[in-house]
Design a protein around this motif. Structure first.
Motif, mmCIF file in Angstrom:
data_model
loop_
_atom_site.group_PDB
_atom_site.id
_atom_site.type_symbol
_atom_site.label_atom_id
_atom_site.label_comp_id
_atom_site.label_asym_id
_atom_site.label_seq_id
_atom_site.Cartn_x
_atom_site.Cartn_y
_atom_site.Cartn_z
ATOM 1 N N GLY A 77 -4.096 4.052 -3.140
ATOM 2 C CA GLY A 77 -2.892 3.577 -2.480
ATOM 3 C C GLY A 77 -2.918 2.102 -2.156
ATOM 4 O O GLY A 77 -2.071 1.619 -1.404
ATOM 5 N N LEU A 78 -3.874 1.355 -2.708
ATOM 6 C CA LEU A 78 -3.986 -0.075 -2.424
ATOM 7 C C LEU A 78 -3.365 -0.847 -3.596
ATOM 8 O O LEU A 78 -4.063 -1.406 -4.451
ATOM 9 C CB LEU A 78 -5.455 -0.445 -2.207
ATOM 10 C CG LEU A 78 -6.156 0.385 -1.116
ATOM 11 C CD1 LEU A 78 -7.649 0.138 -1.107
ATOM 12 C CD2 LEU A 78 -5.563 0.075 0.248
ATOM 13 N N PHE A 79 -2.062 -0.866 -3.631
ATOM 14 C CA PHE A 79 -1.353 -1.372 -4.804
ATOM 15 C C PHE A 79 -1.412 -2.905 -4.902
ATOM 16 O O PHE A 79 -1.383 -3.455 -5.988
ATOM 17 C CB PHE A 79 0.105 -0.908 -4.783
ATOM 18 C CG PHE A 79 0.252 0.584 -4.597
ATOM 19 C CD1 PHE A 79 -0.604 1.464 -5.246
ATOM 20 C CD2 PHE A 79 1.233 1.111 -3.778
ATOM 21 C CE1 PHE A 79 -0.477 2.833 -5.083
ATOM 22 C CE2 PHE A 79 1.369 2.473 -3.603
ATOM 23 C CZ PHE A 79 0.508 3.340 -4.250
ATOM 24 N N THR B 81 0.843 -1.200 0.000
ATOM 25 C CA THR B 81 0.000 0.000 0.000
ATOM 26 C C THR B 81 0.875 1.246 0.000
ATOM 27 O O THR B 81 2.077 1.176 0.276
ATOM 28 C CB THR B 81 -0.911 0.065 1.250
ATOM 29 O OG1 THR B 81 -0.091 0.345 2.399
ATOM 30 C CG2 THR B 81 -1.670 -1.234 1.457
ATOM 31 N N GLY B 82 0.240 2.364 -0.262
ATOM 32 C CA GLY B 82 0.956 3.634 -0.198
ATOM 33 C C GLY B 82 1.196 4.072 1.234
ATOM 34 O O GLY B 82 1.976 4.987 1.485
ATOM 35 N N PHE B 83 0.533 3.406 2.181
ATOM 36 C CA PHE B 83 0.630 3.823 3.582
ATOM 37 C C PHE B 83 1.927 3.359 4.237
ATOM 38 O O PHE B 83 2.266 3.803 5.323
ATOM 39 C CB PHE B 83 -0.556 3.277 4.378
ATOM 40 C CG PHE B 83 -1.887 3.684 3.809
ATOM 41 C CD1 PHE B 83 -2.353 4.974 3.956
ATOM 42 C CD2 PHE B 83 -2.664 2.788 3.097
ATOM 43 C CE1 PHE B 83 -3.566 5.356 3.414
ATOM 44 C CE2 PHE B 83 -3.877 3.156 2.559
ATOM 45 C CZ PHE B 83 -4.335 4.458 2.717
ATOM 46 N N ARG C 21 -1.559 10.454 4.523
ATOM 47 C CA ARG C 21 -1.107 9.095 4.874
ATOM 48 C C ARG C 21 -0.894 8.244 3.625
ATOM 49 O O ARG C 21 -0.041 7.363 3.598
ATOM 50 C CB ARG C 21 -2.129 8.418 5.781
ATOM 51 C CG ARG C 21 -2.128 8.948 7.196
ATOM 52 C CD ARG C 21 -2.978 8.117 8.137
ATOM 53 N NE ARG C 21 -3.252 8.840 9.370
ATOM 54 C CZ ARG C 21 -2.350 9.054 10.319
ATOM 55 N NH1 ARG C 21 -1.125 8.570 10.189
ATOM 56 N NH2 ARG C 21 -2.671 9.743 11.403
ATOM 57 N N GLN C 22 -1.684 8.500 2.587
ATOM 58 C CA GLN C 22 -1.566 7.686 1.375
ATOM 59 C C GLN C 22 -0.211 7.845 0.691
ATOM 60 O O GLN C 22 0.167 7.023 -0.137
ATOM 61 C CB GLN C 22 -2.675 8.036 0.383
ATOM 62 C CG GLN C 22 -4.024 7.492 0.812
ATOM 63 C CD GLN C 22 -5.043 7.555 -0.304
ATOM 64 O OE1 GLN C 22 -4.689 7.699 -1.459
ATOM 65 N NE2 GLN C 22 -6.303 7.449 0.047
ATOM 66 N N LEU C 23 0.501 8.924 1.003
ATOM 67 C CA LEU C 23 1.827 9.118 0.403
ATOM 68 C C LEU C 23 2.948 8.786 1.389
ATOM 69 O O LEU C 23 4.118 9.055 1.106
ATOM 70 C CB LEU C 23 1.966 10.561 -0.103
ATOM 71 C CG LEU C 23 0.990 10.993 -1.195
ATOM 72 C CD1 LEU C 23 1.334 12.383 -1.710
ATOM 73 C CD2 LEU C 23 0.958 10.012 -2.349
ATOM 74 N N ASN C 24 2.570 8.206 2.521
ATOM 75 C CA ASN C 24 3.564 7.756 3.498
ATOM 76 C C ASN C 24 4.568 8.873 3.797
ATOM 77 O O ASN C 24 5.770 8.755 3.517
ATOM 78 C CB ASN C 24 4.279 6.509 2.970
ATOM 79 C CG ASN C 24 5.079 5.799 4.050
ATOM 80 O OD1 ASN C 24 4.940 6.112 5.235
ATOM 81 N ND2 ASN C 24 5.911 4.867 3.645
ATOM 82 N N ALA D 23 -6.049 -1.747 5.588
ATOM 83 C CA ALA D 23 -4.811 -1.502 4.834
ATOM 84 C C ALA D 23 -3.839 -0.617 5.614
ATOM 85 O O ALA D 23 -2.630 -0.689 5.416
ATOM 86 C CB ALA D 23 -5.145 -0.853 3.490
ATOM 87 N N GLN E 48 -1.526 9.698 -7.013
ATOM 88 C CA GLN E 48 -1.255 8.355 -6.501
ATOM 89 C C GLN E 48 -0.697 7.442 -7.586
ATOM 90 O O GLN E 48 0.230 6.668 -7.357
ATOM 91 C CB GLN E 48 -2.545 7.733 -5.966
ATOM 92 C CG GLN E 48 -2.941 8.215 -4.598
ATOM 93 C CD GLN E 48 -2.140 7.530 -3.512
ATOM 94 O OE1 GLN E 48 -1.665 6.421 -3.707
ATOM 95 N NE2 GLN E 48 -1.993 8.193 -2.386
#
Lengths: 322, 439
Positions: free
Chosen positions: A288-290, A72-74, B116-119, B437, B94
């Motif tokens: 972001g759910l790769f 994930t992107g997280f 958060r999606q880009l860490n 996730a 993304q």
């Protein structure tokens, strides 16, 4: 009229045929000839092998592996999670729904492209100046950007667009149906748009196929009094088998990977009515759910393989039997 | 006191302070000395001659574009803009991001979930050492104690753009609640206009209608969003506000109060429809004020006479706000020390020397205390009123995992593909997936 003669009949030495076929001197031994001929072919194949390895096999294998990971992107960590991604896509209903939508879209585009393409090919089979103009016109959409085609048709099919304006001439009141905004017609509409985009290419393949049919066969059928329909059904359709194989496989498999036209027209909507697998891939990726995105992408590859291999086998068998 | 409440209070305090400064500036002749922003980058160590790639929203308007040009002139660096589409901006970022592609500067959404999606902790530079951090009036761009984003504003408010002439002709007041929409519908449609215009083809306007505006009543202190994030609140609660919001939208559609092409119309169509009077109102982010002025061909007086902007919510008639991706900048970690230093210099310059000119041109309520509020008029003044209203609440999505799927599920209600409850159930499944996730 020039007469085509074999080298032997033309009085040429027997070494001529060897040299002409293999490009080797008449003194080369058969063993050396085979060896050098094989290496020669390998060098020609090498660029293609490298391209396939780098741009298909590598990414395909990587995608297959990533389908079984939590990516994930997280987080920057990628860990194996077995079949969790597939279970997640199934439980959310994405895998089943998008697979069905993809098959529906592919079936629509394949049928429309081949029906229209074959009809156009018959109409434009003869090579003359007028037909050349029409062939060019029908080929223009192939050269057009899929996004541009999508945007153009979005405007054409808008509730207040020209298509509805034309229909309004024949029905009472204003006809303002939303072709792309209605769940019941959106999928068929985008299927037709994609078919419109690519039918010109299919037409050219069918024209080439039709023109490769020996004229003697058609002339013999004419002498026997066969009707146009009978000649088409009994001679042209069987002789077009290689063209059918190519066009059906290419249109069907190509449609499994469709995204651009759909994205330009409906973005997978309304709701998820046109959410083919690639749209679902895009949506998961965008959140972001790769890992789940890779799993869906892997499913597209599986779907293509499961469809294309038996289809090619069956159509090729028909070519041989026919 | 929660961080969000502190943030809201800070916004209000800053807004009031900015207003006071604005009044003071009126008597002293106006804006700051332009020469202040013409001196270029102050930092002696700042690199020059560097080309910086910036991913930015295609909806960036003149204030943002001129800010980039001003920095180029001041610093000697060059900014190479990569346009990404406004209506799918976060998805586009993304998608590029996941391939490993990185810009030197990123314009992005400074809300917790999007960040958060880009860490952020691994992929972005911490900007905490820059001067602007001490001047912030809210914590947008901050995550887990580190400041990654410089938020210049304007803050977005999710409210209603309405055509005054259409409402006057129908003899109805400006709606403030969703109940008002239904009440006024008959009168407006009888006058030949649609009551509401939704650009469902762009998807995000449905978020605005079914989410941001309606939910303003329920997200004081971001409590609803944080409740969803920690699992204590379910978005598919049959008695909850999401199901109620989607039901209200469906009722309005069924009653013929929404434009017939809502499924395919774009946000640009909505703006055109409200401006030309074929629809009474649309709910969009305040970021699009400039697009209404563009629709009027730059004739701001006519636009201000015709178009109004105000809050609308489920019942209370309050607005919601969020930091917008437009005017919010991050510095990705690229490993190129020179470019990273130049990118930080860009952030430093736009938040200090270039900021007042930017605020003036953007007609924005400042988000940094080192600028004063410009002389706001028309739609921008209406926006400032919403932002300064103490009852204005944070946008409901800021802390909600899986928010990216809300547009899709709400469109499914708009077109009759799913019932409000079914759509909410679907969204809850996506929320659960996103929560998992992130664990």
């Amino acid at each position: 009229m020039p007469v085509i003669m074999s080298p032997k009949r033309a009085g040429l030495p027997s070494s001529y045929t060897t040299a002409a076929r293999g490009g080797l001197s008449a003194k080369s031994s058969p063993r050396v000839e085979r060896h050098r001929g094989g290496a020669y072919r390998l060098w020609f194949a090498l660029p293609a092998i490298l391209l396939v390895a780098f741009f298909f096999a590598g990414p395909f294998l990587a995608n297959g592996v990533l389908s079984f990971t939590k990516w994930t992107g997280f987080s920057s960590e990628i860990s194996f999670n077995g079949l969790d991604n597939f279970r997640s896509m199934i439980s959310l209903g994405i895998l089943g729904h998008s697979t069905l939508v993809t098959i529906g879209f592919a079936a629509t585009t394949m049928l429309v492209q081949n029906t229209v393409g074959l009809a156009l090919a018959k109409a434009l089979q003869d090579t003359n100046r007028l037909n050349s103009v029409y062939r060019t016109i029908f080929f223009v959409p192939v050269l057009m950007s899929p996004l541009a085609a999508g945007y153009i048709w979005s405007a054409m099919l808008a509730p207040d667009g020209p298509i509805n304006a034309f229909i309004s001439l024949f029905v009472p009141g204003d006809f303002t149906y939303s072709w792309l905004g209605s769940e019941s017609t959106a999928l068929v509409a985008v299927g037709f748009i994609d078919a419109w985009k690519w039918s010109g290419l299919v037409t050219l393949v069918y024209i080439a196929g039709l023109n490769s049919i020996p004229r003697q066969m058609i002339e013999a059928a004419l002498i026997d009094g066969a009707s146009a329909w009978r000649r088409f059904r009994s001679i042209e359709v069987p002789m077009l088998a290689p063209s059918f194989t190519f066009n059906i496989v290419i249109t069907l498999v190509g449609s499994f990977s469709a995204l651009d036209v759909i994205f330009a027209t409906t973005k997978g909507g309304p709701g998820d009515a046109t959410s083919v697998l690639n749209v679902a891939v895009y949506r998961q990726y965008g959140q972001g759910l790769f890992g789940t995105s890779s799993a869906l992408s892997f499913m597209i590859a599986i779907l293509v393989i499961l469809t294309a291999v038996p289809l090619i086998w069956a159509l090729r068998k028909r070519e041989v039997n026919g | 006191m929660s961080a969000t409440i502190v943030r809201r209070s800070a916004i209000m305090t800053a807004a009031v302070a900015a207003s006071a400064l604005f009044l003071a500036s009126c008597s002293s002749g106006g804006s700051s000395d332009p020469s202040d922003s013409a001196t270029g980058s102050d930092s002696a160590s700042a690199p020059t001659g560097v080309t910086l790639v910036m991913w930015h929203q295609s909806a960036d308007a003149d204030p943002q574009l001129n800010l980039y040009k001003a920095y180029e002139a001041a610093s000697g660096n060059t900014i190479e803009l990569v346009d990404l589409p406004a209506d799918t901006y976060t998805t586009a970022v993304q998608t590029k991001w996941a391939t490993g592609d990185r810009p030197d500067i990123l314009e992005y959404v400074p809300t917790p979930q999007d960040m958060r999606q880009l860490n952020m902790s691994e992929n972005m530079l911490d900007l905490s050492d820059l001067a602007f951090v001490g001047n912030r009036v809210n914590d947008a761009g901050e995550l887990d104690g580190a400041v990654y984003g410089a938020v210049l504003g304007p803050l977005s408010s999710f409210g209603m753009f309405y055509n005054k002439d259409v409402l006057d002709a129908a003899g109805v007041d400006v709606p403030t609640s969703y109940g008002d929409l239904m009440t006024s519908c008959d009168a407006v449609t009888a006058s030949g206009a649609d009551m509401v215009n939704i650009g469902g083809g762009s998807e995000f306007p449905v978020n605005m209608f079914a989410g941001f505006a309606y939910m303003a009543d329920y997200n004081e202190g971001d409590q609803w969003g944080q409740g969803v994030a920690d699992g204590s609140i379910k978005v598919n609660d049959p008695e909850g506000p999401i199901v109620a919001s989607l039901t209200t939208m469906k009722d309005l559609v069924d009653a013929g109060c929404v434009n017939s092409d809502a499924a395919t119309a774009t946000f640009q169509d909505s703006i055109a429809a409200v401006y030309d009077g074929s629809s009474a109102l649309t709910i969009l982010p305040s970021d699009f004020i400039s697009l209404f002025y563009e629709a009027g061909g730059g004739d701001t007086a006519t636009v201000d006479e015709t178009i109004g902007f105000g809050p609308i919510s489920a019942e209370k008639g309050i607005g919601s706000y969020s930091a917008s991706p437009i005017g919010s900048y991050f510095v990705p970690s690229t490993g190129d020390a020179t470019k990273e230093a130049a990118a930080k210099d860009f952030i430093d310059w736009i938040t200090t020397e270039g900021y007042q000119d930017y605020v003036d041109e953007a007609q924005a309520v400042p988000t940094l205390t080192n600028a004063t509020t410009p002389d706001l008029g028309g739609l921008y003044a209406s926006l400032a009123d919403v932002l300064m209203d103490p009852s204005t609440t944070p946008a409901f999505n800021q802390s909600v995992p899986g928010f990216g799927s809300f547009g899709q599920v709400s469109v499914s209600v708009l077109v009759g593909q799913a019932s409000p409850q079914e759509a909410a159930d679907t969204w809850q499944a996506y929320v659960d997936q996103a929560i998992e996730a992130q664990q």
